[in-house]
Enzyme design. Structure first.
Site, PDB file in Angstrom:
ATOM      1  CD  GLU A   1     161.977 -31.955  30.577  1.00 21.03           C
ATOM      2  OE1 GLU A   1     161.125 -31.829  31.463  1.00 21.03           O
ATOM      3  OE2 GLU A   1     161.765 -31.689  29.386  1.00 21.03           O
TER       4      GLU A   1
ATOM      5  CD  GLU B   1     153.938 -30.689  20.793  1.00 15.95           C
ATOM      6  OE1 GLU B   1     155.068 -31.183  20.953  1.00 15.95           O
ATOM      7  OE2 GLU B   1     153.335 -30.730  19.712  1.00 15.95           O
TER       8      GLU B   1
ATOM      9  CE  LYS C   1     146.589 -23.719  33.792  1.00 14.36           C
ATOM     10  NZ  LYS C   1     147.450 -22.688  34.378  1.00 14.36           N
TER      11      LYS C   1
ATOM     12  CD  GLU D   1     154.044 -36.178  38.046  1.00 16.92           C
ATOM     13  OE1 GLU D   1     155.062 -35.464  37.969  1.00 16.92           O
ATOM     14  OE2 GLU D   1     153.457 -36.428  39.110  1.00 16.92           O
TER      15      GLU D   1
ATOM     16  CB  CYS E   1     160.420 -29.235  25.670  1.00 17.43           C
ATOM     17  SG  CYS E   1     160.000 -28.145  24.308  1.00 17.43           S
TER      18      CYS E   1
ATOM     19  N   GLY F   1     153.479 -29.254  28.417  1.00 14.42           N
ATOM     20  CA  GLY F   1     153.942 -29.260  29.803  1.00 14.42           C
ATOM     21  C   GLY F   1     154.649 -30.569  30.103  1.00 14.42           C
TER      22      GLY F   1
ATOM     23  N   GLY G   1     150.662 -34.196  31.638  1.00  8.23           N
ATOM     24  CA  GLY G   1     150.046 -34.501  30.340  1.00  8.23           C
ATOM     25  C   GLY G   1     149.353 -35.853  30.352  1.00  8.23           C
TER      26      GLY G   1
HETATM   27  P1  NAD Z   1     153.463 -28.465  33.994  1.00  5.17           P
HETATM   28  O1  NAD Z   1     153.094 -29.796  33.429  1.00  5.17           O
HETATM   29  O2  NAD Z   1     153.655 -28.362  35.448  1.00  5.17           O
HETATM   30  O3  NAD Z   1     152.320 -27.388  33.623  1.00  5.17           O
HETATM   31  C1  NAD Z   1     151.961 -27.103  32.296  1.00  5.17           C
HETATM   32  C2  NAD Z   1     150.613 -26.409  32.304  1.00  5.17           C
HETATM   33  O4  NAD Z   1     149.617 -27.317  32.779  1.00  5.17           O
HETATM   34  C3  NAD Z   1     150.526 -25.185  33.218  1.00  5.17           C
HETATM   35  O5  NAD Z   1     149.696 -24.211  32.651  1.00  5.17           O
HETATM   36  C4  NAD Z   1     149.890 -25.766  34.461  1.00  5.17           C
HETATM   37  O6  NAD Z   1     149.235 -24.802  35.264  1.00  5.17           O
HETATM   38  C5  NAD Z   1     148.896 -26.747  33.840  1.00  5.17           C
HETATM   39  N1  NAD Z   1     148.452 -27.822  34.724  1.00  5.17           N
HETATM   40  C6  NAD Z   1     149.029 -28.271  35.865  1.00  5.17           C
HETATM   41  N2  NAD Z   1     148.294 -29.271  36.403  1.00  5.17           N
HETATM   42  C7  NAD Z   1     147.243 -29.475  35.557  1.00  5.17           C
HETATM   43  C8  NAD Z   1     146.149 -30.380  35.549  1.00  5.17           C
HETATM   44  N3  NAD Z   1     145.982 -31.285  36.523  1.00  5.17           N
HETATM   45  N4  NAD Z   1     145.261 -30.324  34.529  1.00  5.17           N
HETATM   46  C9  NAD Z   1     145.439 -29.441  33.521  1.00  5.17           C
HETATM   47  N5  NAD Z   1     146.444 -28.537  33.491  1.00  5.17           N
HETATM   48  C10 NAD Z   1     147.347 -28.563  34.492  1.00  5.17           C
HETATM   49  O7  NAD Z   1     154.730 -27.975  33.160  1.00  5.17           O
HETATM   50  P2  NAD Z   1     155.597 -26.645  33.389  1.00  5.17           P
HETATM   51  O8  NAD Z   1     156.424 -26.868  34.606  1.00  5.17           O
HETATM   52  O9  NAD Z   1     154.727 -25.439  33.307  1.00  5.17           O
HETATM   53  O10 NAD Z   1     156.491 -26.630  32.070  1.00  5.17           O
HETATM   54  C11 NAD Z   1     157.675 -27.317  31.938  1.00  5.17           C
HETATM   55  C12 NAD Z   1     157.468 -28.634  31.236  1.00  5.17           C
HETATM   56  O11 NAD Z   1     156.877 -28.388  29.961  1.00  5.17           O
HETATM   57  C13 NAD Z   1     158.766 -29.354  30.945  1.00  5.17           C
HETATM   58  O12 NAD Z   1     158.652 -30.691  31.332  1.00  5.17           O
HETATM   59  C14 NAD Z   1     158.941 -29.251  29.427  1.00  5.17           C
HETATM   60  O13 NAD Z   1     159.637 -30.304  28.845  1.00  5.17           O
HETATM   61  C15 NAD Z   1     157.535 -29.179  28.969  1.00  5.17           C
HETATM   62  N6  NAD Z   1     157.493 -28.505  27.670  1.00  5.17           N
HETATM   63  C16 NAD Z   1     157.291 -29.248  26.536  1.00  5.17           C
HETATM   64  C17 NAD Z   1     157.292 -28.641  25.287  1.00  5.17           C
HETATM   65  C18 NAD Z   1     157.080 -29.438  24.030  1.00  5.17           C
HETATM   66  O14 NAD Z   1     156.764 -28.831  23.012  1.00  5.17           O
HETATM   67  N7  NAD Z   1     157.217 -30.737  24.050  1.00  5.17           N
HETATM   68  C19 NAD Z   1     157.503 -27.269  25.180  1.00  5.17           C
HETATM   69  C20 NAD Z   1     157.710 -26.529  26.353  1.00  5.17           C
HETATM   70  C21 NAD Z   1     157.700 -27.172  27.591  1.00  5.17           C
END
Ligand code: NAD
Length: 485
Positions: free
Chosen positions: A388, A254, A179, A235, A287, A232, A237
Site C-alpha cells: 500500500e 479496518e 481517539k 501493522e 484505503c 488505520g 491494527g
Molecule cells: P495508523 O495505523 O498509523 O494510525 C491509526 C490510528 O491509530 C491513529 O489514531 C493513531 O494515533 C492510532 N495508533 C497508533 N499507534 C497505536 C497503538 N499502538 N495503539 C492504538 N492506537 C494507535 O494509520 P494512519 O497513518 O493514521 O492512517 C492510514 C492508514 O489507515 C492506511 O494504512 C489506510 O489504509 C488505513 N485506513 C483504512 C481504512 C479502512 O476502512 N480499511 C480507512 C481509512 C484508512
C-alpha cells in the site's frame, strides 16, 4: 512557523473542554501551507483514564443508555441537522487540516450528517426476537449495548470515519472515547461540541487527541473498555488486536488495502479510462484506492492512453479552491515515503508514463504536493504492485484471461475494495464472486454507501462498518428462556 494567534483547543472529557493533565499541547498544521491552525492539548495516559472513567460513569448512570429509542433518535437527528447547519465551516476545517480538496470535504461532511440520520432511523428497527425452542417455555433475545467503546481513527478521512463509528455506537446507547489521529483532531473536536448541543449527555462522547502509542494503547488495555473499533494501518491494527486479546475485548479492524480495478476489453473504455479518482481521490490517501489497474490486453494500449490523458488534466493546487482535484499529501515525511515507492518502481523496471516527482515551485513549496503518477507494464510481483503506497501512484498491468485477472486481483495480502468494468453481466457476477474483497463495484469506482456493510477480508481487517452490520458490532445478544409455569 509558530502562530501566537492560533486558538487553543482542549480535550473533550465529560462534556467539558480541558487541557491535558500534563499541560502538553501540539501545533496542528495545514499540510498545504504549513500554517498553524490550532494548538491542541495532547492527551496522555492520565487523560485516557479520565476519559474512560467519564464514559463509564455516563454509561452506568444510564441517562443515554436508558433513554427511549425515540429520544435517542431525536438527538441523533438533531446532530445530523447541526452538522448540516455547520457544513461549510466543518468542510473548510477538514480541508485545511488534511490538505484535501474542498469538494471532497463537503461530500464527506454531508455523508457524516447522513450517517447520523441513517442510524437514528435504524434505532427502532434493531432489536431481538422470539425464538421457537425445543423446551416448554419461551425463548427470546435482546440486543444490548456493549458498554464503553474506544474508537480509533486515522488521518485520511477524520470526520467521515469518526461519524461511521460514533453514530451506530451512540444509536444503541453505548458511551465512547474517540481517539483521532494526532495530526487531524479538529473536526472530531467540533463534532463533540455539536453533539453536546444536540443533547448527547456529557461523558457519552469524549474526544481525546494524542499520540497513538501512548493514548491508543491506554484505551485498548483499559479494563472498562469493552469494544475497540480501529481504522488505520494493518501493522498497528495487528498490535491492537494482540493487546485486546488478554481481556477478550470485542475488536473490529479496518486496515490497509491494495485494491484492484479490473477492466475487460468489452467495457465502456471512455468511462473506465476517465475513472482516475478510483485511485487519485484524496490524493491516493484512501484505503479503497484502486492502486492496481488490471486491463485485458486487447484494450490495454487504449486504456493506458486515456488514463494518462485524464491524469494530465488533473488540477493540483489550493485545497480550498473549488476547482482543485488533488490537494497536498498529509506531511513531508509521508510524501518522502510515497516518493520512495516511485523510485522503487522505476528501479524495478516499471514504465513511468506520467508524474513521479514532487510538485515544486511557488505555493507548492509550502506544502507536500506530489504529481499524480501512472506506471504501466507493472509486473505483479513488483513492490509498487504489492504494498500500500497511500499516495497518488497507480500501477497498470495487462492480463489475457478472466482467470488470470482474478488470480492477479487476489494476489496480495489485502482484500478491501475494488472495481470491475465490463458490459457482460455473466462475467460481472462471476468475477465479483471470485475476487477476495469486502467491497466491489461494477462499472463505477463508487463503492462506499452508508447503507451497505463496509470492510475488508484477509489483512484488510475484520468486521464491517456502516449498514445494519455496524449495529451488531456495537451490541451484544442476550438469550433469555422463560419456563412455562
Ligand atoms: P495508523 O495505523 O498509523 O494510525 C491509526 C490510528 O491509530 C491513529 O489514531 C493513531 O494515533 C492510532 N495508533 C497508533 N499507534 C497505536 C497503538 N499502538 N495503539 C492504538 N492506537 C494507535 O494509520 P494512519 O497513518 O493514521 O492512517 C492510514 C492508514 O489507515 C492506511 O494504512 C489506510 O489504509 C488505513 N485506513 C483504512 C481504512 C479502512 O476502512 N480499511 C480507512 C481509512 C484508512
Amino acid at each position: 512557523m509558530a502562530d501566537p494567534d492560533a486558538p487553543d483547543e482542549g480535550l473533550l472529557i465529560d462534556g467539558r473542554r480541558v487541557p491535558s493533565a500534563s499541560g502538553a499541547r501540539s501545533p496542528i498544521r495545514n499540510p498545504a501551507t504549513g500554517e498553524v491552525l490550532a494548538y491542541v492539548a495532547q492527551a496522555g495516559v492520565d487523560d485516557a483514564q479520565a476519559a474512560v472513567e467519564a464514559a463509564r460513569r455516563s454509561y452506568e448512570g444510564g441517562a443515554w443508555r436508558r433513554a427511549t429509542p425515540a429520544e435517542r433518535a431525536r438527538v441523533l437527528l438533531r446532530l445530523a441537522e447541526l452538522i448540516r447547519a455547520n457544513a461549510e465551516e466543518l468542510a473548510r476545517l477538514e480541508s485545511r487540516n488534511v490538505g484535501k480538496p474542498i469538494g471532497e470535504s463537503r461530500g464527506e461532511v454531508g455523508m457524516g450528517a447522513d450517517c447520523f440520520q441513517y442510524y437514528a432511523g435504524q434505532i427502532p428497527t434493531f432489536g431481538g426476537r422470539t425464538v421457537p425452542v425445543s423446551a416448554p417455555g419461551t425463548g427470546l433475545t435482546f440486543r444490548e449495548p456493549v458498554g464503553v467503546c474506544a474508537l480509533i481513527v486515522p488521518w485520511n478521512f477524520p470526520f467521515a470515519i469518526t461519524t461511521w463509528k460514533v453514530a451506530p455506537a451512540l444509536a444503541l446507547g453505548n458511551s465512547v472515547v474517540v481517539k483521532p489521529a494526532s495530526a487531524t483532531p479538529l473536526t472530531a473536536l467540533r463534532l463533540g461540541e455539536l453533539a453536546l448541543e444536540a443533547g448527547v449527555p456529557p461523558g457519552v462522547l469524549n474526544i481525546l487527541p494524542g499520540p497513538g502509542g501512548a493514548v491508543g494503547a491506554a484505551l485498548v488495555t483499559h479494563p472498562a473498555v469493552r469494544k475497540i473499533s480501529f481504522t488505520g494501518s494493518t501493522e498497528v491494527g495487528s498490535g491492537v488486536m494482540k493487546l485486546a486479546a488478554d481481556d477478550i475485548k470485542r475488536v473490529s479492524l479496518e486496515l490497509c488495502g491494495k485494491s484492484a480495478n479490473l477492466v475487460f476489453a468489452d467495457a465502456d473504455l471512455e468511462k473506465a479510462g476517465a475513472a482516475v479518482f478510483s485511485v487519485f481521490g484524496n490524493a491516493g490517501q484512501d484505503c479503497c484506492a484502486r492502486s492496481r489497474v488490471l486491463v485485458e490486453r486487447a484494450a490495454y494500449a487504449e486504456f493506458v492512453e486515456r488514463f494518462v490523458e485524464r491524469t494530465r488534466a488533473l488540477r493540483i493546487g489550493d485545497p480550498l479552491d473549488d476547482a482543485t482535484e488533488i490537494g497536498s499529501l498529509i506531511s513531508p515525511e509521508h510524501r518522502a515515503k510515497v516518493d520512495g515507492y516511485v523510485r522503487k518502481g522505476v528501479e524495478q523496471g516499471a514504465r513511468l508514463c506520467i508524474g513521479g516527482q514532487v510538485k515544486r515551485g511557488g505555493a507548492y513549496d509550502a506544502g507536500s504536493f506530489y504529481e499524480p503518477t501512472v506506471f504501466a507494464d507493472v509486473a505483479p510481483d513488483m513492490v509498487i504492485a504489492q504494498e500500500e503506497i497511500f499516495g497518488p501512484v497507480v500501477s497498470i498491468t495487462p492480463f489475457d484471461s478472466e482467470d488470470e485477472a482474478i488470480r492477479l486481483a487476489n494476489g496480495t495480502i489485502y482484500g478491501l475494495s475494488g472495481s470491475l468494468w465490463t458490459r457482460d453481466i455473466g462475467r460481472a457476477l462471476r468475477v465479483v464472486r471470485a475476487v477476495e474483497t469486502g467491497v466491489i463495484s461494477v462499472n463505477t469506482s463508487w463503492s462506499v454507501h452508508l447503507e451497505m456493510p463496509f470492510g475488508g477480508v484477509k489483512r484488510s481487517g475484520v468486521g464491517r462498518e456502516l449498514g445494519p452490520s455496524a449495529l451488531e458490532h456495537y451490541s451484544e445478544s442476550k438469550s433469555v428462556f422463560i419456563a412455562e409455569l
